[in-house]
Design a protein around this motif. Structure first.
Motif, PDB file in Angstrom:
ATOM      1  N   GLY A 199      -3.813  -2.558  -3.050  1.00 33.17           N
ATOM      2  CA  GLY A 199      -4.710  -2.035  -2.109  1.00 33.17           C
ATOM      3  C   GLY A 199      -5.895  -3.091  -2.257  1.00 33.17           C
ATOM      4  O   GLY A 199      -6.136  -3.662  -3.155  1.00 33.17           O
ATOM      5  N   VAL A 200      -6.668  -2.801  -1.211  1.00 31.78           N
ATOM      6  CA  VAL A 200      -7.753  -3.759  -1.010  1.00 31.78           C
ATOM      7  C   VAL A 200      -8.634  -3.100  -2.330  1.00 31.78           C
ATOM      8  O   VAL A 200      -9.663  -3.961  -2.590  1.00 31.78           O
ATOM      9  CB  VAL A 200      -8.564  -3.202   0.435  1.00 31.78           C
ATOM     10  CG1 VAL A 200      -9.848  -3.770   0.462  1.00 31.78           C
ATOM     11  CG2 VAL A 200      -7.636  -3.666   1.373  1.00 31.78           C
ATOM     12  N   GLN A 201      -8.877  -1.526  -2.559  1.00 32.67           N
ATOM     13  CA  GLN A 201      -9.744  -1.305  -3.590  1.00 32.67           C
ATOM     14  C   GLN A 201      -9.497  -2.065  -4.776  1.00 32.67           C
ATOM     15  O   GLN A 201     -10.289  -2.361  -5.366  1.00 32.67           O
ATOM     16  CB  GLN A 201      -9.322   0.401  -3.877  1.00 32.67           C
ATOM     17  CG  GLN A 201     -10.051   1.029  -2.604  1.00 32.67           C
ATOM     18  CD  GLN A 201      -9.098   1.376  -1.407  1.00 32.67           C
ATOM     19  OE1 GLN A 201      -8.254   0.677  -1.131  1.00 32.67           O
ATOM     20  NE2 GLN A 201      -9.355   2.260  -0.562  1.00 32.67           N
ATOM     21  N   ILE A 229     -14.012  -0.831   3.197  1.00 35.24           N
ATOM     22  CA  ILE A 229     -13.904  -0.547   1.864  1.00 35.24           C
ATOM     23  C   ILE A 229     -15.071  -1.283   1.046  1.00 35.24           C
ATOM     24  O   ILE A 229     -14.977  -2.548   1.231  1.00 35.24           O
ATOM     25  CB  ILE A 229     -12.310  -1.143   1.036  1.00 35.24           C
ATOM     26  CG1 ILE A 229     -11.459  -0.036   1.706  1.00 35.24           C
ATOM     27  CG2 ILE A 229     -12.395  -0.764  -0.175  1.00 35.24           C
ATOM     28  CD1 ILE A 229     -10.198  -0.439   2.276  1.00 35.24           C
ATOM     29  N   TYR A 266       1.065  -1.353   0.129  1.00 36.60           N
ATOM     30  CA  TYR A 266       0.053   0.031   0.100  1.00 36.60           C
ATOM     31  C   TYR A 266       0.896   1.269  -0.030  1.00 36.60           C
ATOM     32  O   TYR A 266       1.798   1.321   1.033  1.00 36.60           O
ATOM     33  CB  TYR A 266      -0.923   0.073   1.341  1.00 36.60           C
ATOM     34  CG  TYR A 266      -1.979   1.163   1.516  1.00 36.60           C
ATOM     35  CD1 TYR A 266      -2.817   1.415   0.480  1.00 36.60           C
ATOM     36  CD2 TYR A 266      -1.803   2.010   2.393  1.00 36.60           C
ATOM     37  CE1 TYR A 266      -3.988   2.231   0.141  1.00 36.60           C
ATOM     38  CE2 TYR A 266      -2.759   2.979   2.344  1.00 36.60           C
ATOM     39  CZ  TYR A 266      -3.657   3.184   1.454  1.00 36.60           C
ATOM     40  OH  TYR A 266      -4.645   4.323   1.523  1.00 36.60           O
ATOM     41  N   ARG A 311       3.050  -6.554   3.191  1.00 40.16           N
ATOM     42  CA  ARG A 311       2.198  -6.471   4.424  1.00 40.16           C
ATOM     43  C   ARG A 311       1.370  -8.054   4.503  1.00 40.16           C
ATOM     44  O   ARG A 311       1.184  -8.552   3.464  1.00 40.16           O
ATOM     45  CB  ARG A 311       1.446  -5.031   4.723  1.00 40.16           C
ATOM     46  CG  ARG A 311       0.398  -5.229   3.594  1.00 40.16           C
ATOM     47  CD  ARG A 311      -0.364  -3.902   3.643  1.00 40.16           C
ATOM     48  NE  ARG A 311      -1.470  -3.915   2.527  1.00 40.16           N
ATOM     49  CZ  ARG A 311      -2.478  -2.967   2.574  1.00 40.16           C
ATOM     50  NH1 ARG A 311      -2.562  -2.237   3.447  1.00 40.16           N
ATOM     51  NH2 ARG A 311      -3.386  -3.019   1.464  1.00 40.16           N
ATOM     52  N   LEU A 313       0.767   6.515   8.952  1.00 36.74           N
ATOM     53  CA  LEU A 313       1.352   5.219   8.160  1.00 36.74           C
ATOM     54  C   LEU A 313       2.271   5.657   7.076  1.00 36.74           C
ATOM     55  O   LEU A 313       2.189   6.412   6.468  1.00 36.74           O
ATOM     56  CB  LEU A 313       0.039   4.860   7.333  1.00 36.74           C
ATOM     57  CG  LEU A 313      -0.169   3.413   6.887  1.00 36.74           C
ATOM     58  CD1 LEU A 313      -0.072   2.453   7.778  1.00 36.74           C
ATOM     59  CD2 LEU A 313      -1.451   3.520   6.174  1.00 36.74           C
ATOM     60  N   ASN A 331     -10.619  -4.088   6.355  1.00 29.62           N
ATOM     61  CA  ASN A 331      -9.286  -4.254   6.269  1.00 29.62           C
ATOM     62  C   ASN A 331      -8.679  -4.524   7.668  1.00 29.62           C
ATOM     63  O   ASN A 331      -8.721  -3.748   8.416  1.00 29.62           O
ATOM     64  CB  ASN A 331      -8.624  -3.012   5.762  1.00 29.62           C
ATOM     65  CG  ASN A 331      -6.972  -3.335   5.586  1.00 29.62           C
ATOM     66  OD1 ASN A 331      -6.578  -4.296   5.478  1.00 29.62           O
ATOM     67  ND2 ASN A 331      -6.427  -2.116   4.839  1.00 29.62           N
TER      68      ASN A 331
HETATM   69  O1  LIG Z   1      -5.547  -1.372   0.856  1.00 29.90           O
HETATM   70  C1  LIG Z   1      -5.764  -0.264   1.664  1.00 29.90           C
HETATM   71  N1  LIG Z   1      -6.703   0.694   1.434  1.00 29.90           N
HETATM   72  C2  LIG Z   1      -6.778   1.807   1.960  1.00 29.90           C
HETATM   73  O2  LIG Z   1      -7.743   2.736   1.651  1.00 29.90           O
HETATM   74  C3  LIG Z   1      -6.146   2.038   3.383  1.00 29.90           C
HETATM   75  N2  LIG Z   1      -6.159   2.697   4.321  1.00 29.90           N
HETATM   76  C4  LIG Z   1      -5.070   2.509   5.046  1.00 29.90           C
HETATM   77  O3  LIG Z   1      -4.788   3.136   6.178  1.00 29.90           O
HETATM   78  N3  LIG Z   1      -4.543   1.272   4.753  1.00 29.90           N
HETATM   79  C5  LIG Z   1      -5.135   0.884   3.460  1.00 29.90           C
HETATM   80  N4  LIG Z   1      -5.064  -0.185   2.812  1.00 29.90           N
END
Ligand SMILES: O=c1[nH]c(=O)c2[nH]c(=O)[nH]c2[nH]1
Length: 294
Positions: free
Chosen positions: A223-225, A279, A160, A177, A171, A251
């Motif tokens: 990323g999760v998105q 998300i 990420y 991760r 962060l 998440n």
């Molecule tokens: O994959 C992620 N999406 C996010 O929107 C996000 N926000 C965050 O703090 N970590 C992550 N990780």
């Protein structure tokens, strides 16, 4: 009391039904949690206090078991929910639409000494198959299927970075991760489904293949998105009858831990469930209206 009664419905929540089909010595078992809602010509119950013609929520509960009994051979939650919804709109003149939710507990046949047991079941994972069916007196039956509490995790192939960094950001960017989530997804069918079990298995396969990637190397998630969008597209590709897919992905953070005598070396984590990221998105085929997330 001049307020306009804009919308109304009534139903029974979380009726729990067990159903066993005994095929000789081999038994099949399901446990379903059923919720009903009826849209009906019952405005007078709200505005005058008269309950004339009302299908009581207690009667709705009884109908859950009655239709369960009527399902004399094994059926899917989608078929059961459709039969129950049809029963309400066919039986009761004042009911215009029945909305039915069913969740299936994850009972699986146990293996004992390498053999499938005739009548023993266990729950190995909490993933729950779900459906939501709308049956109206006129118009087509609308079926949405899905799953919830499907916990998935991978220990690498997730990063990420590139997000906004300002004075409020703590962060850091990461290229490695743990990625963990508890998947809730629903997918709405826009054309008839020949086999709901096969459609469900195909959707779960689409989700798992996309989330994990090949067994040896996996697949990188930025990323999760992005993973959400890919999983939704995989369902659209694998299940041609689906028009719209919704995902909610918390998440579930595994935070790097620095044990007192050493530094974090991608090995010890603080496992958390709260607070968690949240998300969600709905992805549709071109020209299809998104379904509501339920
Ligand atoms: O994959 C992620 N999406 C996010 O929107 C996000 N926000 C965050 O703090 N970590 C992550 N990780």
């Amino acid at each position: 009391m001049g307020g306009v009664l804009a919308e109304h419905q009534h139903g029974k929540g979380r009726v729990r039904l067990g159903r066993v089909w005994r095929e000789g010595a081999v038994h099949h078992m399901v446990e379903w949690t059923v919720s009903t809602m009826l849209e009906s010509d019952m405005a007078h119950a709200f505005t005058t206090g008269s309950n004339k013609g009302m299908t009581a929520t207690d009667t709705q509960k009884n109908m859950v078991y009655y239709v369960g009994k009527q399902c004399s051979s094994r059926c899917t939650i989608e078929e059961y929910a459709t039969a129950l919804g049809k029963k309400f709109v066919d039986e009761y003149p004042l009911v215009s639409k029945a909305k039915i939710w069913v969740e299936q507990a994850p009972w699986k046949r146990v293996m004992v000494a390498g053999q499938p047991h005739n009548h023993g079941f266990a729950q190995y994972a909490p993933a729950t198959r779900t459906t939501y069916v709308e049956v109206s007196k006129t118009g087509p039956v609308e079926v949405t299927s899905g799953l919830k509490n499907f916990k998935v995790l991978k220990t690498t192939q997730s990063g990420y970075d590139g997000f906004l960094h300002d004075k409020y950001t703590l962060l850091g960017d990461t290229s490695d991760r743990i990625m963990a989530t508890s998947i809730t997804s629903t997918w709405k069918f826009t054309s008839p489904v020949p086999n709901y079990d096969a459609a469900y298995e195909a959707a779960v396969t689409a989700i798992t293949e996309t989330f994990y990637g090949p067994p040896d190397k996996g697949v990188f998630s930025p990323g999760v998105q992005a993973t959400l969008y890919q999983m939704a597209n995989a369902i659209l590709a694998k299940v041609p009858q689906v028009g719209s897919v919704f995902f909610n992905l918390p998440n579930l953070h595994f935070l790097p831990c620095n044990p007192v005598t050493s530094k974090f070396d991608n090995d010890v984590y603080i496992a958390t469930s709260e607070p968690h990221g949240d998300i969600e998105a709905t992805v549709t085929r071109q020209g299809v209206q998104p379904h509501c997330k339920l």
